[in-house]
Design a protein around this motif. Structure first.
Motif, PDB file in Angstrom:
ATOM      1  N   MET A   1       8.517  -4.877  10.681  1.00  0.00           N
ATOM      2  CA  MET A   1       8.443  -5.370   9.320  1.00  0.00           C
ATOM      3  C   MET A   1       7.110  -6.068   9.060  1.00  0.00           C
ATOM      4  SD  MET A   1      10.650  -5.697   6.691  1.00  0.00           S
ATOM      5  CE  MET A   1      10.764  -6.607   5.223  1.00  0.00           C
ATOM      6  N   ALA A   2       6.627  -6.834  10.056  1.00  0.00           N
ATOM      7  CA  ALA A   2       5.350  -7.530   9.913  1.00  0.00           C
ATOM      8  C   ALA A   2       4.212  -6.519   9.775  1.00  0.00           C
ATOM      9  CB  ALA A   2       5.110  -8.459  11.089  1.00  0.00           C
ATOM     10  N   HIS A   3       4.293  -5.414  10.478  1.00  0.00           N
ATOM     11  CA  HIS A   3       3.272  -4.368  10.395  1.00  0.00           C
ATOM     12  C   HIS A   3       3.235  -3.770   8.987  1.00  0.00           C
ATOM     13  CE1 HIS A   3       0.691  -1.078  11.542  1.00  0.00           C
ATOM     14  NE2 HIS A   3       1.577  -0.213  11.064  1.00  0.00           N
ATOM     15  N   TYR A   4       4.381  -3.596   8.377  1.00  0.00           N
ATOM     16  CA  TYR A   4       4.489  -3.050   7.019  1.00  0.00           C
ATOM     17  C   TYR A   4       3.801  -3.968   6.015  1.00  0.00           C
ATOM     18  CZ  TYR A   4       6.612  -1.395   2.698  1.00  0.00           C
ATOM     19  OH  TYR A   4       6.816  -0.932   1.434  1.00  0.00           O
ATOM     20  N   LYS A   5       4.043  -5.282   6.119  1.00  0.00           N
ATOM     21  CA  LYS A   5       3.427  -6.239   5.194  1.00  0.00           C
ATOM     22  C   LYS A   5       1.920  -6.296   5.397  1.00  0.00           C
ATOM     23  CE  LYS A   5       7.347  -9.189   4.270  1.00  0.00           C
ATOM     24  NZ  LYS A   5       7.894 -10.536   4.264  1.00  0.00           N
ATOM     25  N   ALA A   6       1.463  -6.197   6.639  1.00  0.00           N
ATOM     26  CA  ALA A   6       0.027  -6.228   6.912  1.00  0.00           C
ATOM     27  C   ALA A   6      -0.657  -5.013   6.280  1.00  0.00           C
ATOM     28  CB  ALA A   6      -0.229  -6.264   8.412  1.00  0.00           C
ATOM     29  N   ALA A   7      -0.026  -3.863   6.372  1.00  0.00           N
ATOM     30  CA  ALA A   7      -0.591  -2.647   5.776  1.00  0.00           C
ATOM     31  C   ALA A   7      -0.628  -2.773   4.258  1.00  0.00           C
ATOM     32  CB  ALA A   7       0.214  -1.435   6.197  1.00  0.00           C
ATOM     33  N   ASP A   8       0.438  -3.305   3.655  1.00  0.00           N
ATOM     34  CA  ASP A   8       0.458  -3.513   2.209  1.00  0.00           C
ATOM     35  C   ASP A   8      -0.629  -4.485   1.788  1.00  0.00           C
ATOM     36  OD1 ASP A   8       2.436  -1.768   1.566  1.00  0.00           O
ATOM     37  OD2 ASP A   8       4.013  -3.270   1.286  1.00  0.00           O
ATOM     38  N   SER A   9      -0.790  -5.553   2.551  1.00  0.00           N
ATOM     39  CA  SER A   9      -1.804  -6.550   2.231  1.00  0.00           C
ATOM     40  C   SER A   9      -3.196  -5.929   2.291  1.00  0.00           C
ATOM     41  CB  SER A   9      -1.708  -7.717   3.213  1.00  0.00           C
ATOM     42  OG  SER A   9      -2.773  -8.605   3.005  1.00  0.00           O
ATOM     43  N   LYS A  10      -3.433  -5.109   3.296  1.00  0.00           N
ATOM     44  CA  LYS A  10      -4.725  -4.445   3.441  1.00  0.00           C
ATOM     45  C   LYS A  10      -4.978  -3.494   2.268  1.00  0.00           C
ATOM     46  CE  LYS A  10      -7.451  -1.883   6.799  1.00  0.00           C
ATOM     47  NZ  LYS A  10      -7.493  -1.250   8.094  1.00  0.00           N
ATOM     48  N   ARG A  11      -3.951  -2.773   1.871  1.00  0.00           N
ATOM     49  CA  ARG A  11      -4.078  -1.855   0.733  1.00  0.00           C
ATOM     50  C   ARG A  11      -4.342  -2.629  -0.560  1.00  0.00           C
ATOM     51  NH1 ARG A  11       0.797   1.264   2.868  1.00  0.00           N
ATOM     52  NH2 ARG A  11      -0.177   2.897   4.095  1.00  0.00           N
ATOM     53  N   GLU A  12      -3.655  -3.733  -0.734  1.00  0.00           N
ATOM     54  CA  GLU A  12      -3.839  -4.551  -1.934  1.00  0.00           C
ATOM     55  C   GLU A  12      -5.257  -5.121  -1.992  1.00  0.00           C
ATOM     56  OE1 GLU A  12      -1.907  -4.677  -4.479  1.00  0.00           O
ATOM     57  OE2 GLU A  12      -3.100  -6.152  -5.547  1.00  0.00           O
ATOM     58  N   GLN A  13      -5.778  -5.563  -0.856  1.00  0.00           N
ATOM     59  CA  GLN A  13      -7.156  -6.064  -0.805  1.00  0.00           C
ATOM     60  C   GLN A  13      -8.132  -4.945  -1.162  1.00  0.00           C
ATOM     61  OE1 GLN A  13      -7.584  -7.538   3.161  1.00  0.00           O
ATOM     62  NE2 GLN A  13      -6.772  -9.572   2.678  1.00  0.00           N
ATOM     63  N   PHE A  14      -7.874  -3.773  -0.645  1.00  0.00           N
ATOM     64  CA  PHE A  14      -8.733  -2.630  -0.932  1.00  0.00           C
ATOM     65  C   PHE A  14      -8.670  -2.269  -2.410  1.00  0.00           C
ATOM     66  CE2 PHE A  14     -11.306   0.878   0.098  1.00  0.00           C
ATOM     67  CZ  PHE A  14     -10.813   2.007  -0.512  1.00  0.00           C
ATOM     68  N   ARG A  15      -7.485  -2.280  -2.995  1.00  0.00           N
ATOM     69  CA  ARG A  15      -7.330  -1.979  -4.422  1.00  0.00           C
ATOM     70  C   ARG A  15      -8.099  -2.987  -5.273  1.00  0.00           C
ATOM     71  NH1 ARG A  15      -5.005  -3.616  -8.615  1.00  0.00           N
ATOM     72  NH2 ARG A  15      -3.827  -5.247  -7.584  1.00  0.00           N
ATOM     73  N   ARG A  16      -7.985  -4.274  -4.941  1.00  0.00           N
ATOM     74  CA  ARG A  16      -8.708  -5.308  -5.687  1.00  0.00           C
ATOM     75  C   ARG A  16     -10.219  -5.127  -5.533  1.00  0.00           C
ATOM     76  NH1 ARG A  16      -4.505  -9.022  -3.793  1.00  0.00           N
ATOM     77  NH2 ARG A  16      -5.917  -9.539  -2.099  1.00  0.00           N
ATOM     78  N   TYR A  17     -10.653  -4.759  -4.346  1.00  0.00           N
ATOM     79  CA  TYR A  17     -12.067  -4.485  -4.080  1.00  0.00           C
ATOM     80  C   TYR A  17     -12.562  -3.359  -4.992  1.00  0.00           C
ATOM     81  CZ  TYR A  17     -15.832  -2.149  -1.441  1.00  0.00           C
ATOM     82  OH  TYR A  17     -16.987  -1.524  -1.071  1.00  0.00           O
ATOM     83  N   LEU A  18     -11.777  -2.290  -5.103  1.00  0.00           N
ATOM     84  CA  LEU A  18     -12.166  -1.171  -5.957  1.00  0.00           C
ATOM     85  C   LEU A  18     -12.163  -1.564  -7.433  1.00  0.00           C
ATOM     86  CD1 LEU A  18     -10.255   1.786  -4.281  1.00  0.00           C
ATOM     87  CD2 LEU A  18     -12.693   1.262  -4.119  1.00  0.00           C
ATOM     88  N   GLU A  19     -11.172  -2.331  -7.839  1.00  0.00           N
ATOM     89  CA  GLU A  19     -11.095  -2.779  -9.229  1.00  0.00           C
ATOM     90  C   GLU A  19     -12.287  -3.654  -9.588  1.00  0.00           C
ATOM     91  OE1 GLU A  19      -6.582  -3.155 -10.970  1.00  0.00           O
ATOM     92  OE2 GLU A  19      -7.466  -4.866  -9.962  1.00  0.00           O
ATOM     93  N   LYS A  20     -12.566  -4.620  -8.734  1.00  0.00           N
ATOM     94  CA  LYS A  20     -13.627  -5.583  -9.002  1.00  0.00           C
ATOM     95  C   LYS A  20     -14.992  -4.908  -9.086  1.00  0.00           C
ATOM     96  CE  LYS A  20     -14.911  -8.732  -5.943  1.00  0.00           C
ATOM     97  NZ  LYS A  20     -14.880  -9.880  -5.057  1.00  0.00           N
ATOM     98  N   SER A  21     -15.213  -3.892  -8.297  1.00  0.00           N
ATOM     99  CA  SER A  21     -16.521  -3.233  -8.278  1.00  0.00           C
ATOM    100  C   SER A  21     -16.664  -2.155  -9.353  1.00  0.00           C
ATOM    101  CB  SER A  21     -16.780  -2.634  -6.900  1.00  0.00           C
ATOM    102  OG  SER A  21     -15.803  -1.671  -6.602  1.00  0.00           O
ATOM    103  N   GLY A  22     -15.624  -1.903 -10.129  1.00  0.00           N
ATOM    104  CA  GLY A  22     -15.706  -0.923 -11.214  1.00  0.00           C
ATOM    105  C   GLY A  22     -15.441   0.506 -10.790  1.00  0.00           C
ATOM    106  N   VAL A  23     -15.054   0.680  -9.550  1.00  0.00           N
ATOM    107  CA  VAL A  23     -14.841   2.030  -9.035  1.00  0.00           C
ATOM    108  C   VAL A  23     -13.625   2.686  -9.677  1.00  0.00           C
ATOM    109  CG1 VAL A  23     -14.228   3.337  -6.969  1.00  0.00           C
ATOM    110  CG2 VAL A  23     -16.003   1.600  -6.853  1.00  0.00           C
ATOM    111  N   LEU A  24     -12.548   1.945  -9.834  1.00  0.00           N
ATOM    112  CA  LEU A  24     -11.334   2.555 -10.390  1.00  0.00           C
ATOM    113  C   LEU A  24     -11.570   3.083 -11.797  1.00  0.00           C
ATOM    114  CD1 LEU A  24      -8.452   0.265  -9.075  1.00  0.00           C
ATOM    115  CD2 LEU A  24      -9.172   2.497  -8.263  1.00  0.00           C
ATOM    116  N   ASP A  25     -12.291   2.319 -12.614  1.00  0.00           N
ATOM    117  CA  ASP A  25     -12.579   2.783 -13.968  1.00  0.00           C
ATOM    118  C   ASP A  25     -13.412   4.060 -13.946  1.00  0.00           C
ATOM    119  OD1 ASP A  25     -12.958  -0.501 -15.515  1.00  0.00           O
ATOM    120  OD2 ASP A  25     -11.197   0.737 -15.139  1.00  0.00           O
ATOM    121  N   THR A  26     -14.416   4.080 -13.081  1.00  0.00           N
ATOM    122  CA  THR A  26     -15.273   5.253 -12.988  1.00  0.00           C
ATOM    123  C   THR A  26     -14.493   6.473 -12.526  1.00  0.00           C
ATOM    124  OG1 THR A  26     -17.172   3.866 -12.497  1.00  0.00           O
ATOM    125  CG2 THR A  26     -17.354   6.188 -11.896  1.00  0.00           C
ATOM    126  N   LEU A  27     -13.654   6.280 -11.537  1.00  0.00           N
ATOM    127  CA  LEU A  27     -12.880   7.410 -11.025  1.00  0.00           C
ATOM    128  C   LEU A  27     -11.846   7.898 -12.024  1.00  0.00           C
ATOM    129  CD1 LEU A  27     -12.350   6.382  -7.318  1.00  0.00           C
ATOM    130  CD2 LEU A  27     -13.857   8.140  -8.219  1.00  0.00           C
TER     131      LEU A  27
END
Length: 112
Positions: A1-27
């Motif tokens: 279960m802890a591994h699942y939350k860590a993966a979600d957290s990593k994905r969420e950080q990556f999503r925020r990184y993409l949002e903040k840098s304008g990549v999601l809008d461009t894509l």
């Protein structure tokens, strides 16, 4: 279960990184669905995230490919045509002013 939350957290950080840098809008605006997915996976798997995610995408999607010499030639031709156009407009303006000196005023034309 802890591994699942860590993966979600990593994905969420990556999503925020993409949002903040304008990549999601461009894509979202781009219609490069298959290429986009491959490049996003490559960016996700990068151990050291680049400072500019947008530059990473442009580079990997080929947006920063060298210009085609024909395109550059056309750009130069357009610039030359714009200059010629401006010169012709200026000449036209001067000729209209010169012509107006030799034409009778509108009121005299009606009286005749």
């Amino acid at each position: 279960m802890a591994h699942y939350k860590a993966a979600d957290s990593k994905r969420e950080q990556f999503r925020r990184y993409l949002e903040k840098s304008g990549v999601l809008d461009t894509l979202t605006k781009a219609l490069l669905l298959t290429s986009k997915d491959v490049v996003l996976v490559a960016l996700y798997e990068e151990p050291e995230k680049p400072n500019s995610a947008l530059d990473f995408l442009k580079h990997h999607l080929g947006a920063s490919a060298p210009e085609n010499p024909e395109i550059e030639a056309l750009r130069l031709e357009v610039a030359e045509m714009k200059e010629k156009y401006e010169a012709v407009l200026e000449e036209n303006k001067k000729l209209k002013t010169k012509l107006a000196q030799y034409e009778p005023p509108q009121e005299e034309k009606r009286d005749e």
